[in-house]
Write an enzyme that holds these catalytic residues in place. Structure first.
Site, mmCIF file in Angstrom:
data_model
loop_
_atom_site.group_PDB
_atom_site.id
_atom_site.type_symbol
_atom_site.label_atom_id
_atom_site.label_comp_id
_atom_site.label_asym_id
_atom_site.label_seq_id
_atom_site.Cartn_x
_atom_site.Cartn_y
_atom_site.Cartn_z
ATOM 1 N N TRP A 171 -3.076 -2.611 -1.687
ATOM 2 C CA TRP A 171 -2.844 -3.998 -2.104
ATOM 3 C C TRP A 171 -3.535 -4.833 -1.033
ATOM 4 C CZ3 TRP A 171 -0.368 -8.426 -0.201
ATOM 5 C CH2 TRP A 171 -0.142 -9.435 -1.142
ATOM 6 N N HIS A 230 13.495 -37.680 -12.001
ATOM 7 C CA HIS A 230 13.179 -38.266 -10.698
ATOM 8 C C HIS A 230 11.722 -38.027 -10.308
ATOM 9 C CE1 HIS A 230 17.297 -39.483 -10.060
ATOM 10 N NE2 HIS A 230 17.669 -38.295 -10.483
ATOM 11 N N ASN A 269 -0.812 1.327 6.193
ATOM 12 C CA ASN A 269 0.024 0.389 5.457
ATOM 13 C C ASN A 269 0.574 -0.589 6.477
ATOM 14 O OD1 ASN A 269 1.850 -0.896 3.760
ATOM 15 N ND2 ASN A 269 3.391 0.727 3.974
ATOM 16 N N GLY A 270 0.415 -1.895 6.203
ATOM 17 C CA GLY A 270 0.901 -2.903 7.145
ATOM 18 C C GLY A 270 -0.214 -3.874 7.488
ATOM 19 N N GLU A 302 14.813 -17.494 -12.493
ATOM 20 C CA GLU A 302 14.378 -16.113 -12.695
ATOM 21 C C GLU A 302 13.528 -15.991 -13.973
ATOM 22 O OE1 GLU A 302 13.956 -13.551 -11.196
ATOM 23 O OE2 GLU A 302 13.852 -11.982 -12.695
ATOM 24 N N LYS A 340 4.836 -3.821 -6.661
ATOM 25 C CA LYS A 340 6.285 -3.712 -6.856
ATOM 26 C C LYS A 340 7.031 -3.798 -5.521
ATOM 27 C CE LYS A 340 9.933 -2.490 -9.404
ATOM 28 N NZ LYS A 340 10.456 -3.653 -10.142
ATOM 29 N N LYS A 350 9.651 -14.677 -14.181
ATOM 30 C CA LYS A 350 9.254 -13.579 -15.088
ATOM 31 C C LYS A 350 8.042 -13.998 -15.916
ATOM 32 C CE LYS A 350 10.803 -11.026 -13.924
ATOM 33 N NZ LYS A 350 11.625 -10.555 -12.859
ATOM 34 N N ARG A 379 3.106 0.167 -5.227
ATOM 35 C CA ARG A 379 2.939 -0.478 -3.924
ATOM 36 C C ARG A 379 1.613 -1.233 -3.823
ATOM 37 N NH1 ARG A 379 5.002 0.888 0.883
ATOM 38 N NH2 ARG A 379 7.139 1.606 0.736
ATOM 39 N N GLU A 391 4.797 -14.327 -13.725
ATOM 40 C CA GLU A 391 4.175 -13.139 -13.134
ATOM 41 C C GLU A 391 3.532 -12.218 -14.164
ATOM 42 O OE1 GLU A 391 8.375 -10.755 -12.226
ATOM 43 O OE2 GLU A 391 6.769 -10.611 -10.788
ATOM 44 N N CYS A 437 0.829 -1.188 0.000
ATOM 45 C CA CYS A 437 0.000 0.000 0.000
ATOM 46 C C CYS A 437 0.878 1.258 0.000
ATOM 47 C CB CYS A 437 -0.938 0.096 1.195
ATOM 48 S SG CYS A 437 -1.977 -1.352 1.406
HETATM 49 O O1 M6R Z 1 12.407 -4.815 -3.941
HETATM 50 P P1 M6R Z 1 12.920 -6.198 -3.774
HETATM 51 O O2 M6R Z 1 14.046 -6.508 -4.687
HETATM 52 O O3 M6R Z 1 13.282 -6.534 -2.356
HETATM 53 O O4 M6R Z 1 11.708 -7.136 -4.183
HETATM 54 C C1 M6R Z 1 11.778 -8.523 -4.034
HETATM 55 C C2 M6R Z 1 10.677 -9.194 -4.812
HETATM 56 O O5 M6R Z 1 9.430 -8.814 -4.342
HETATM 57 C C3 M6R Z 1 10.751 -8.863 -6.304
HETATM 58 O O6 M6R Z 1 11.990 -9.196 -6.836
HETATM 59 C C4 M6R Z 1 9.667 -9.625 -7.085
HETATM 60 O O7 M6R Z 1 9.957 -10.982 -7.062
HETATM 61 C C5 M6R Z 1 9.524 -9.085 -8.509
HETATM 62 N N1 M6R Z 1 8.135 -8.927 -8.822
HETATM 63 C C6 M6R Z 1 10.034 -9.995 -9.534
HETATM 64 O O8 M6R Z 1 9.895 -9.525 -10.825
#
Ligand code: M6R
Length: 607
Positions: A76, A502, A100-101, A479, A602, A483, A27, A486, A2
Site C-alpha cells: 500500500w 448554519h 512494512n511501516g 457510518e 483493510k 460506507k 493490507r 469508500e 503492506c
Molecule cells: O481494523 P480497524 O477497525 O481498527 O480499522 C479502522 C478503520 O481503518 C476501518 O474501520 C475503516 O474505516 C474501514 N475501511 C471502514 O469501512
C-alpha cells in the site's frame, strides 16, 4: 500497511508466498513481489510488478522459480507512487528486503550515506536496504543491529543476505511480525490470520529482536546478542477458509451474515437474562468504578464508539468521549486511573489505535479492547479484551465488524447500568430481551434488500450526497456516509440535520440527493422539518424511517424504506443494515470492485 511473508523449508517458496500474499491483500493491493533464494546457488531472484497478486502470479508463471526460501510483499504505497520499481522486495548489494511501516528519517539517511544517485526507487524502504547493505561486512547481526539504530519510524523488515542461503532475518519496531512452524519449514508474516492454514501455533517477534529463521527453527536475539525464548500462542483464526458462499462479493456475504454473528456475539454473554462478561474476565468493578470512559478508534470503529457514547450517556449518565485515535496522543487529553480507555478495532492492528492505547496505558488509564481478530496486537496490548464474534471480515468496507462492535457496546452499556444500580434486574432484562431481537429484525431488512437496490439505482449518477438526521440517526449516518464514499466514490457528507441551516444548506440543489434517517421518537418531528427545508431547496430525498411514522400525503420522496420497529435505541441496527446495502448496491451497479476500493487497505498500519 503492506503485507509481508517469508518461508524457508522443504516446499516451493513461490507457491506458499503467492497463496499467502493473496490472503494478505487486505493490507494493500497496489503492487506485489517476491524474492526467492535458489538454495545452495545462493542467488536471489526478485519478481515484482504494479498491480494485484494475481498479476504477480501471472508474471511468476512464466518463470522457473525453484527455491525453497523466500520473502514476499503486497504494498500500500506511502513513499513513492505505484510502480514496479517501488514494489518490494528491494535489492541493494547483498541485501534483499521487504518492509512494512515508514522510515521517517529516510531523507537524512540518503544524505548521510551518499545514496542520492544509488537508488532505483522512490521508497523509504530501499533506503533501509541500502543502510543495511552499508553495514553488512559478513555478519548479519552486526549489520542489522547497526542499521536499525539508524532508522527512525515504524518497521517490520524481512531480510535475505545473498551469501546466507536458506535463512531469513527479521526485525521490527511497532509493525508486527509473527512466526510459525509448518510441517516442512518455518514462516513469518505480518499477521497471524494468514498462517492458520499452516499451523496451530505462532509467536510474536518481540520489538527490536533479531529473528533468524531457518528450515529447522527460529532463533531470537536481543540487540545485545543475548538469545530470547519465543512465547508460543494458540492460532485459532484462519482467513484462508473464508469463501464467498456464492455471493459476488465478500461485502454482500458479510452484510448477510450479520444476524448470525450478532447472535453469536450476544448469546454467550447473556446469563439469566442479563449481560455478563465472565467469559471475557471483565470484573464488574472495572465498569462500576471508572469515572470516565474514553473510546479510541478509527473510521468505522470510531463510529461504533459514537453510538456507544450516546447509549452510555443516556443509560449510565457518565462522562464519555470518543477520540480519533490518530489525534489522541497529540491533543493533550487527560487520562488517569479513573479513566477506562476502550480501544475498538476490527483488525486489532490499526497502528493509530494501538499507539493511542499504549499512550493511555502509560498515563495510568485502565484499558479494554473490543477486537475482532483473535490475538491481534491491540488485544494483546490491552488489559482486558472483548472479542466480537464476527469471524473473518475480508471486504475492505467494514459491515459485520461494526454491528458486532455495536452489540458489545449495548451489552457493556446495560451491564454498566446494572452494576452501577441505574437499572434494576428487571429493566436490564427488558433491555437485553430487546437486544436479542436485533438479529431477527435485521434479517427482515436484509430479506427486503431488493427494495434498497431499487433506491440505490436512483443515486448512481450523483456527484454529491448529503445524509441527514439527529441524535442516534446522525451517528449511524456518519457510518453510512463513510460506507458510500469508500466503495462508490460518491462524495457524501453526514450532517446533523439541525446544523445544516448554519451554512451547509448553501450546497443543496436539485442535483444533490439527500438521504434522511428518521427513527428516534423524541426528535422525529424536528427531523421531518429539516427534511422539508432541503426539499424546499429542490433536493430529492431518500427516506429511511420507522415504519410506524406517517408521511404527509403531499410529500414526495425519491424513495422510502420503512424500517421494522424496535425500541428507539435499537433502531440503529436495522437502519445500519439498510445503509450498508445502499452503499453496496450503488458500488455494485457502478461496476466497481466492491471489496477492494481504490486507495484503501483493510488494515491500516501506518500512522
Ligand atoms: O481494523 P480497524 O477497525 O481498527 O480499522 C479502522 C478503520 O481503518 C476501518 O474501520 C475503516 O474505516 C474501514 N475501511 C471502514 O469501512
Amino acid at each position: 500497511m503492506c503485507g509481508i511473508i517469508g518461508y524457508t523449508g522443504k516446499d516451493a517458496a513461490k507457491d506458499i508466498m503467492l497463496d499467502t500474499l493473496e490472503l494478505l491483500e487486505y493490507r494493500g493491493y497496489d503492487s506485489a513481489g517476491i524474492a526467492v533464494c535458489e538454495g545452495e546457488k545462493s542467488q536471489i531472484q526478485v519478481y515484482k510488478c504494479a498491480g494485484r497478486v494475481k498479476d504477480l502470479r501471472n508474471l511468476c508463471e512464466k518463470e522457473e522459480i525453484e527455491g525453497t526460501c523466500g520473502i514476499g510483499h503486497t504494498r500500500w504505497a506511502t513513499h513513492g507512487g505505484v510502480s514496479s520499481e517501488n514494489a518490494h522486495p528491494h535489492k541493494y548489494g547483498k541485501v534483499t528486503l521487504i518492509h512494512n511501516g515508514i522510515i521517517e528519517n529516510y531523507k537524512d539517511l540518503i544524505g548521510k550515506y551518499g545514496l542520492l544517485d544509488q537508488l532505483h526507487s522512490q521508497t523509504d524502504s530501499e533506503v533501509a536496504a541500502a543502510v543495511l547493505s552499508h553495514f553488512y561486512k559478513g555478519d548479519p547481526y552486526e549489520a542489522i543491529r547497526k542499521a536499525v539504530l539508524k532508522l527512525k519510524g515504524t518497521f517490520a523488515l524481512g531480510i535475505l543476505f545473498e551469501d546466507i542461503p536458506g535463512t531469513i532475518f527479521a526485525i521490527r519496531n511497532v509493525s508486527p511480525i509473527v512466526v510459525t512452524r509448518t510441517d516442512n519449514g518455518m514462516m513469518l508474516a505480518s499477521d497471524a490470520a494468514v498462517l492458520g492454514q499452516y499451523s496451530e501455533e505462532y509467536f510474536v517477534l518481540p520489538e527490536f529482536h533479531i529473528l533468524e529463521l531457518k528450515e529447522e527453527g527460529a532463533t531470537l536475539y536481543d540487540l545485545s546478542g543475548e538469545t530470547a525464548e519465543p512465547r508460543w500462542l494458540v492460532l485459532d483464526w484462519d482467513t484462508s477458509r473464508s469463501g464467498k458462499d456464492g455471493y459476488p462479493f465478500y461485502m454482500e456475504k458479510e452484510i448477510m451474515e450479520q444476524p448470525e454473528v450478532i447472535r453469536e456475539t450476544l448469546q454467550p454473554r447473556i446469563y439469566e437474562g442479563v449481560p455478563y462478561f465472565t467469559q471475557d474476565e471483565i470484573p464488574d468493578h472495572l465498569l462500576r468504578d471508572c469515572e470516565r470512559i474514553c473510546v479510541v478508534a478509527c473510521g468505522t470503529a470510531m463510529h461504533a464508539g459514537l453510538v456507544g457514547k450516546a447509549l452510555i450517556h443516556s443509560l449510565v449518565r457518565i462522562h464519555m468521549d470518543v477520540e480519533l485515535a490518530s489525534e489522541f496522543m497529540y491533543s493533550d487529553i487527560v487520562v488517569d486511573e479513573k479513566t477506562l480507555v476502550i480501544a475498538i478495532s476490527q483488525s486489532g492492528e490499526t497502528i493509530d489505535t494501538l499507539e493511542a492505547l499504549k499512550y493511555a496505558k502509560k498515563n495510568g488509564a485502565r484499558t479494554m479492547a473490543i477486537v475482532n481478530v483473535r490475538g491481534a496486537s491491540i488485544a494483546r496490548e490491552s488489559e482486558y479484551v472483548i472479542y466480537t464474534n464476527a469471524g473473518p471480515e475480508i471486504a475492505v468496507a467494514s459491515t459485520k465488524a461494526y454491528t458486532t462492535q455495536l452489540a458489545v457496546l449495548y451489552l457493556l452499556a446495560a451491564r454498566m447500568a446494572y452494576v452501577r444500580g441505574v437499572f434494576d434486574k428487571e429493566r436490564t432484562a427488558a433491555f437485553t430481551r430487546e437486544l436479542m431481537r436485533v438479529p431477527e429484525v435485521m434479517k427482515q431488512v436484509l430479506d427486503r434488500r431488493e427494495e434498497i437496490h431499487d433506491i440505490a439505482r436512483g443515486i448512481l449518477d450523483a456527484a454529491d450526497v448529503f445524509m441527514i438526521g439527529r441524535g442516534l440517526d446522525y451517528c449511524i449516518l456518519l457510518e453510512g456516509s463513510l460506507k458510500l464514499k469508500e466503495i462508490s466514490y460518491i462524495h457524501s457528507e453526514a450532517y446533523a440535520s439541525g446544523e445544516l441551516k448554519h451554512g451547509t444548506i448553501a450546497l443543496i440543489t436539485e442535483d444533490t440527493p439527500v438521504i434522511a434517517v428518521v427513527t428516534q421518537d423524541k426528535v422525529q418531528s424536528k427531523e421531518f422539518s429539516n427534511i422539508k427545508e432541503v426539499q424546499s431547496r429542490g433536493a430529492e430525498v431518500v427516506l429511511f424511517m420507522k415504519e410506524t411514522y406517517t408521511l404527509d400525503k403531499a410529500a414526495s420522496f425519491r424513495g422510502v424504506f420503512k424500517l421494522p420497529v424496535m425500541e428507539d435505541e435499537f433502531m440503529v441496527m436495522p437502519a445500519s443494515a439498510a445503509l450498508q446495502l445502499l452503499a453496496y448496491y450503488v458500488s455494485l451497479d457502478k461496476g466497481l470492485d466492491v471489496d477492494k476500493p481504490r486507495n484503501l487497505a483493510k488494515v491500516v498500519t501506518v500512522e
